[in-house]
Design a protein around this motif. Structure first.
Motif: not given
Length: 114
Positions: A50, A52, A55, A92, A94, A103, A105-106
């Motif tokens: 992970s 997340a 961020r 991912v 960025t 940002t 996110d996948s």
């Protein structure tokens, strides 16, 4: 009586030798033989860690952490980077703004050249 005992021992010995010749291990009464060996299942691809929590992280710290988690930069355009996690094939994105990851996110693997 001694002859009868010798015949009984000889019979038991012949039985055990016969079982050994068959290639089957003798198992005690009530015991079950081990199950046949099964083929190992195919290994599953590793899941991407992970990201997340990155961020809002400072971009320099976030970059180091992405590398620690097994990601490599697949491509970069301006302040947007696409990171590939090769073991899982995950990609991912960025986006950096003001020195921080705004940002994380996948995205589809095609963004990382897969």
């Amino acid at each position: 009586m001694l002859t009868h005992r010798n015949v009984t021992l000889a019979s038991v010995l012949a039985l055990l030798l016969g079982l050994a010749a068959c290639g089957q291990p003798a198992t005690p009464h009530g015991a079950s033989a081990p199950p046949a060996a099964q083929a190992a299942p195919a290994p599953q691809p590793a899941a991407a860690p992970s990201v997340a929590d990155l961020r809002g992280a400072r971009a320099s710290s976030g970059e180091s952490e992405m590398q620690t988690r097994g990601f490599t930069v697949a491509r970069q355009r301006g302040l947007t980077a696409y990171w590939l996690h090769a073991p899982s094939g995950s990609c991912v994105r960025t986006v950096t703004s003001g020195g921080r990851y705004t940002t994380v996110d996948s995205v589809p693997a095609s963004n990382c050249g897969r």
